[in-house]
Design a protein around this motif. Structure first.
Motif, short mmCIF file in Angstrom:
data_model
loop_
_atom_site.label_atom_id
_atom_site.label_comp_id
_atom_site.label_asym_id
_atom_site.label_seq_id
_atom_site.Cartn_x
_atom_site.Cartn_y
_atom_site.Cartn_z
N LYS A 110 6.74 -7.29 -2.71
CA LYS A 110 5.49 -6.77 -2.14
C LYS A 110 4.65 -6.06 -3.22
O LYS A 110 3.46 -6.34 -3.37
N ALA A 136 11.55 -7.41 -2.25
CA ALA A 136 10.96 -8.60 -1.63
C ALA A 136 9.79 -9.16 -2.44
O ALA A 136 9.39 -10.30 -2.25
N GLY A 172 8.82 -5.60 4.28
CA GLY A 172 9.95 -6.40 3.79
C GLY A 172 10.96 -5.50 3.12
O GLY A 172 10.64 -4.34 2.79
N HIS A 191 7.15 0.78 4.35
CA HIS A 191 8.57 0.57 4.63
C HIS A 191 8.92 0.88 6.08
O HIS A 191 9.87 0.31 6.61
N VAL A 245 5.27 -10.33 6.32
CA VAL A 245 6.64 -9.95 5.99
C VAL A 245 7.13 -10.81 4.83
O VAL A 245 6.97 -12.04 4.85
N MET A 246 7.70 -10.16 3.84
CA MET A 246 8.20 -10.90 2.67
C MET A 246 9.69 -10.67 2.52
O MET A 246 10.23 -9.61 2.85
N LYS A 247 10.34 -11.69 1.98
CA LYS A 247 11.75 -11.55 1.64
C LYS A 247 12.06 -12.50 0.48
O LYS A 247 11.62 -13.66 0.50
N VAL A 297 15.43 -10.73 8.34
CA VAL A 297 14.78 -10.20 7.13
C VAL A 297 15.45 -8.92 6.65
O VAL A 297 15.75 -8.76 5.46
N PHE A 298 15.68 -7.99 7.57
CA PHE A 298 16.22 -6.68 7.16
C PHE A 298 17.74 -6.60 7.34
O PHE A 298 18.34 -5.58 7.01
#
Lengths: 314, 250
Positions: free
Chosen positions: B40, B38, B34, B194, B208-210, B232-233
């Protein structure tokens, strides 16, 4: 290598003790040995207490130029002392059973230290600079309140406070030795039991926690022990600012290890050598009236500056 | 299993985690990916009780985080945080040896010492074993810390950006070693990464986190898509399949 160095320290301490006990005895040997023996025991006790307190404090703060006194432990003792004289008068203070004074000091110092420094450590454990500055500011504040109280008390009573405010290695309170020995031996034994935990706490709070050692619990326990050791040492000879720093700096040079199983006894031996050896040289060999505390504090201050400059160079 | 239920975390006015629920079953390599911020690392810190839970609950097998014994948890879960400081006076062997502390409590036996030597071999640290940490490069030091977490011999190994400071060869070697740990020793490796290509190459599952929430969770082929990378990115990238795994081409 470490074993040999420890052995050398033991031999050096024995030599200093023998020199202190046997040099220049005139008249009754029995009296001289008993008199000097008590002083020697007091010096060894103070040295052990100060060395172990300083090593443990540096471990939990992760900083080798800090000592309990720089962070205000001694200032707290002086505030308690001045507060008692301010509230009850010097006569009342002097009439209090000395044992009660030591016990009371130890209890008050423990409670105040855990409350004050425990909070400082908890707040600042991720920010060393903030923690150090908070500690120094706290020490300045405690000294200011002490100074304020001292200005308000009677000059004669002030003299009583003043007399108790400076280290006096040559006139250690041997009457308190039994109680002081009991308290500090218990604290020293507990510190020894903590030796492996101290190794882990020295890695920092995050690493300690991930290895199963709760840093807050450890820090509080260590602060309690430091408070007892500082209280006992201060009750015996008065406050000393840089002695702990001098001894720890020398210990780390002679015994370059992270293991507290070596550092704690090594510090005790080194403190004994500095105090007993210094007192022997000053009193018996050079026949000087200069108090050892002045020399020790001067050398300790010098070491503090050297460590600071070394840190800046890096 | 690591069971995260309804965990939220706030620092001041910033909401770092929002009602995160996640189950990480035993075995395999799980990557947390993420953008920066985010959540993590915070999630990993909460699982390893390096930070206190504010709301929700986390359990590692039968151990409830916040209520369980620190020592019991240290024998079940090891973490390598993103930033670790250790005394520069420690040698590599000393540092790695600390990983055995939860088992021996300061009194290592022959088996503990053997495990340390094995880790030094495994992570290629033998040539530096007697060197002090301050004399090592960032990458060598990082490997020493990973080895310390490894010898803790826990079921779960949590690593927060362990590829920091590692060059290409060292990164690949470390990821291969972690993969091997999962395959041959049955360890569960949870790793914040990353570089999404390392995640797709070595992980069985990618979370995946956001913005403090889990936005995608599954096998690399299901998760790593051009649409996910865009949302996300916020970056345009092509995803191709090589050797059965997605590869991100920027």
């Amino acid at each position: 290598m470490l074993r040999n160095r420890m052995l050398l320290l033991v031999l050096a301490l024995i030599l200093c003790c023998l020199g202190y006990l046997l040099t220049g005895v005139r008249g009754s040997w029995a009296f001289a040995l008993e008199f000097r023996g008590l002083k020697l025991a007091a010096l060894l006790l103070v040295g052990a207490a100060q060395a172990v307190a300083a090593i443990m404090f540096q471990t939990i703060t992760g900083n080798r130029i800090l000592t309990p006194s720089i962070m205000g432990f001694d200032a707290l003792y002086l505030l308690i002392l001045s507060g008692i004289v301010f509230a009850f008068g010097a006569q009342a203070y002097q009439q209090i059973d000395p044992w009660l004074v030591v016990l009371g000091n130890a209890v008050l110092l423990c409670a105040a230290a855990v409350a004050l420094f425990g909070a400082v450590l908890r707040q600042g454990q991720s920010d060393l600079m903030r923690m150090v500055l908070t500690g120094v500011v706290l020490a300045v504040m405690l000294r200011s309140i002490t100074s304020f109280l001292q200005r308000m008390i009677d000059p004669n009573e002030y003299a009583a406070v003043q007399a108790a405010s400076f280290a006096r290695f040559s006139r250690a309170e041997t009457d308190l030795l039994a109680l002081a020995a009991l308290l500090s031996l218990v604290a020293l034994a507990m510190a020894w039991r903590l030796r492996f935990r101290l190794d882990v706490l020295a890695l920092g709070p995050t690493a300690a926690l991930s290895l199963g050692e709760n840093p807050l619990t450890g820090q509080r326990l260590v602060l309690l022990l430091i408070s007892v050791l500082v209280a006992v040492s201060t009750a015996l000879v008065g406050p000393v600012a840089f002695f702990g720093l001098l001894v720890t700096a020398l210990t780390y040079v002679v015994l370059p290890t992270h293991r507290h199983a070596v550092l704690l006894p090594g510090g005790v031996l080194m403190a004994g050598i500095v105090l007993v050896g210094g007192q022997w040289l000053m009193e018996r060999v050079m026949h000087l009236d200069t108090p050892l505390s002045v020399v020790v504090e001067f050398l300790g201050g010098l070491v503090f500056l050297l460590l600071l400059l070394k840190g800046l160079k890096r | 299993m690591i069971d995260v239920q309804g965990v939220s975390y706030r620092i001041g006015s910033a909401q770092i985690l929002r009602n995160v629920s996640l189950q990480l079953r035993r075995g395999g390599v799980i990557a947390l990916a993420g953008p920066n911020g985010a959540g993590k690392s915070t999630l990993l810190s909460l699982v390893a009780r390096l930070q206190s839970l504010q709301s929700g609950r986390i359990a590692v097998d039968d151990l409830e985080i916040g209520a369980c014994d620190d020592r019991a948890l240290a024998r079940k879960l090891a973490i390598l945080p993103q930033h670790v400081n250790a005394s520069s006076r420690l040698t590599v062997r000393d540092l790695v040896g600390f990983g055995r502390y939860p088992h021996h409590r300061g009194r290592p036996d022959a088996q503990d010492r053997a495990r340390v030597e094995e880790a030094l071999q495994l992570f290629d640290l033998m040539p530096f074993a007697q060197r002090h940490l301050e004399t090592l490069s960032g990458g060598q030091r990082q490997r020493a810390f990973v080895a310390m977490a490894y010898v803790q011999d826990t079921d779960f190994l949590l690593l927060d950006e362990p590829l920091n400071n590692l060059d290409l060869a060292a990164s690949r070697a470390l990821m291969a070693q972690l993969r091997d740990l999962a395959d041959s020793k049955g360890r569960t490796v949870v790793i914040v990464l990353h570089d999404i290509n390392y995640a797709t190459a070595y992980a069985d599952r990618i979370v995946v986190m956001k913005g403090g929430a889990v936005v995608a969770d599954g096998a690399p082929r299901e998760v790593v898509t051009e649409a996910m990378l865009r949302s996300v990115f916020e970056t345009e990238a092509r995803v191709e399949i090589a050797a059965g795994r997605p590869v991100v081409l920027v």
